[in-house]
Design a protein around this motif. Sequence first.
Motif, mmCIF file in Angstrom:
data_model
loop_
_atom_site.group_PDB
_atom_site.id
_atom_site.type_symbol
_atom_site.label_atom_id
_atom_site.label_comp_id
_atom_site.label_asym_id
_atom_site.label_seq_id
_atom_site.Cartn_x
_atom_site.Cartn_y
_atom_site.Cartn_z
ATOM 1 N N LEU A 53 43.324 18.380 143.235
ATOM 2 C CA LEU A 53 44.299 17.336 142.437
ATOM 3 C C LEU A 53 45.639 18.064 142.483
ATOM 4 N N GLY A 54 45.592 19.374 142.559
ATOM 5 C CA GLY A 54 46.894 20.128 142.364
ATOM 6 C C GLY A 54 47.341 20.663 143.619
ATOM 7 N N LEU A 55 48.369 19.669 144.049
ATOM 8 C CA LEU A 55 49.070 19.874 145.605
ATOM 9 C C LEU A 55 50.308 19.923 145.455
ATOM 10 N N PRO A 56 50.996 20.612 146.253
ATOM 11 C CA PRO A 56 52.343 21.046 146.270
ATOM 12 C C PRO A 56 53.422 19.962 146.336
ATOM 13 N N ASP A 57 52.957 18.786 147.064
ATOM 14 C CA ASP A 57 53.978 17.769 147.325
ATOM 15 C C ASP A 57 53.709 16.586 146.563
ATOM 16 N N ILE A 58 52.606 16.032 146.616
ATOM 17 C CA ILE A 58 52.384 14.670 145.719
ATOM 18 C C ILE A 58 51.008 15.163 144.800
ATOM 19 N N ASP A 59 51.221 14.480 143.853
ATOM 20 C CA ASP A 59 49.906 14.771 142.710
ATOM 21 C C ASP A 59 48.785 14.033 143.400
ATOM 22 N N GLY A 60 47.822 14.738 143.143
ATOM 23 C CA GLY A 60 46.246 14.405 143.872
ATOM 24 C C GLY A 60 45.771 13.252 143.470
ATOM 25 N N THR A 61 46.260 12.900 142.192
ATOM 26 C CA THR A 61 45.873 11.411 141.711
ATOM 27 C C THR A 61 46.556 10.214 142.444
ATOM 28 N N GLN A 62 47.820 10.526 143.029
ATOM 29 C CA GLN A 62 48.599 9.572 144.044
ATOM 30 C C GLN A 62 48.105 9.634 145.085
ATOM 31 N N VAL A 63 47.827 10.849 145.866
ATOM 32 C CA VAL A 63 47.024 10.769 147.115
ATOM 33 C C VAL A 63 45.773 10.238 147.051
ATOM 34 N N LEU A 64 45.032 10.043 145.978
ATOM 35 C CA LEU A 64 43.597 9.478 145.929
ATOM 36 C C LEU A 64 44.067 7.961 146.009
ATOM 37 N N LYS A 65 45.161 7.443 145.372
ATOM 38 C CA LYS A 65 45.556 6.040 145.041
ATOM 39 C C LYS A 65 45.916 5.429 146.645
ATOM 40 N N MET A 66 46.779 6.431 147.180
ATOM 41 C CA MET A 66 47.017 6.057 148.570
ATOM 42 C C MET A 66 46.050 6.005 149.538
ATOM 43 N N ILE A 67 45.039 6.834 149.505
ATOM 44 C CA ILE A 67 43.816 6.585 150.358
ATOM 45 C C ILE A 67 43.199 5.484 150.221
ATOM 46 N N ARG A 68 42.873 5.325 148.817
ATOM 47 C CA ARG A 68 41.987 4.093 148.396
ATOM 48 C C ARG A 68 42.589 2.731 148.795
ATOM 49 N N SER A 69 44.060 2.659 148.910
ATOM 50 C CA SER A 69 44.745 1.552 149.536
ATOM 51 C C SER A 69 44.297 1.377 151.109
ATOM 52 N N VAL A 70 43.924 2.246 151.599
ATOM 53 C CA VAL A 70 43.669 1.946 153.175
ATOM 54 C C VAL A 70 42.227 2.163 153.698
ATOM 55 N N SER A 71 41.492 2.906 152.691
ATOM 56 C CA SER A 71 40.257 3.128 153.241
ATOM 57 C C SER A 71 39.217 3.409 151.806
ATOM 58 N N THR A 72 37.793 3.060 152.355
ATOM 59 C CA THR A 72 36.674 3.086 151.346
ATOM 60 C C THR A 72 35.998 4.657 151.548
ATOM 61 N N VAL A 73 36.430 5.418 152.348
ATOM 62 C CA VAL A 73 35.870 6.715 152.466
ATOM 63 C C VAL A 73 35.501 7.321 150.948
ATOM 64 N N PRO A 74 34.114 7.864 151.037
ATOM 65 C CA PRO A 74 34.115 8.632 149.756
ATOM 66 C C PRO A 74 34.808 9.744 149.443
ATOM 67 N N VAL A 75 35.241 10.027 148.258
ATOM 68 C CA VAL A 75 36.345 11.039 147.758
ATOM 69 C C VAL A 75 35.672 11.798 146.599
ATOM 70 N N VAL A 76 35.419 13.234 146.672
ATOM 71 C CA VAL A 76 35.061 14.152 145.854
ATOM 72 C C VAL A 76 36.245 14.571 145.243
ATOM 73 N N VAL A 77 36.847 14.668 144.032
ATOM 74 C CA VAL A 77 37.909 15.424 143.451
ATOM 75 C C VAL A 77 37.756 16.677 142.943
ATOM 76 N N ALA A 78 38.608 17.638 143.290
ATOM 77 C CA ALA A 78 38.416 19.121 142.738
ATOM 78 C C ALA A 78 39.510 19.248 141.605
#
Length: 227
Positions: A53-78
């Motif tokens: 979740l702690g990434l240098p450029d985009i917040d991990g939660t935003q990354v998760l939302k962006m991935i979810r908008s294009v894919s149903t791949v399972p995601v485990v968050v750290a």
Amino acid sequence: MPSVLLVEDDQTIRQRLTEYLTSRGFSVETSATGMDAVHLATAGNYDIIVLDLGLPDIDGTQVLKMIRSVSTVPVVVATARDDESEIVAVLGSGADDYVVKPFSGAQIEARIAAIMRRVNAGTVSGPIRIGDLTIDTQTRVAAIAESPIDLTRKEFDFLAYLAERVGVVVSKRDLLAEVWRQPYGGADKTIDVHLSVLRRKLGESASQPRYLQTVHSVGIKLVDPNS
Ligand code: CA
């Protein structure tokens, strides 16, 4: 071979997890930024994504939302902290599970295995294997080192419920609701009694647990005692 996209900006953690997962038979691709992760997730064909979740450029939660908008791949968050509100938020944003840092390679592998079993349920559902323990939910037979264990129906359901969520702490409240179909009452000894019998049948005890680990007396998890 299951393929994992590992999104982690800490080079040491990235390297350590890549080595571990590769040694366990996964094909691993990595990304150190959120932007790169979104590109890869969009273009690639992964079985699972492990997302810091702690990434240098985009917040991990935003990354998760962006991935979810294009894919149903399972995601485990750290997540770095055991922050309940943050965990609830990421699960609400479409994460399938989470791990709290620092976590071991074995821990993340257990989460990945649990999710993949859920994803594959109904397609290639063979027996669940955890260490020496085998649980076949089709034939309803549990065995240790190939030798069947004599379990009652509820004991089997109890064990199978935990085995389907290996490495994940399940609360007594959830167990009562899901396995016994009973509402939770604080003084209820149903689970403690079944746990004690199950432990005896698995050849362990509360003072020397192996497979069945209680956590702060609120929950129970099934673990591989050899990992
Ligand atoms: Ca980080």
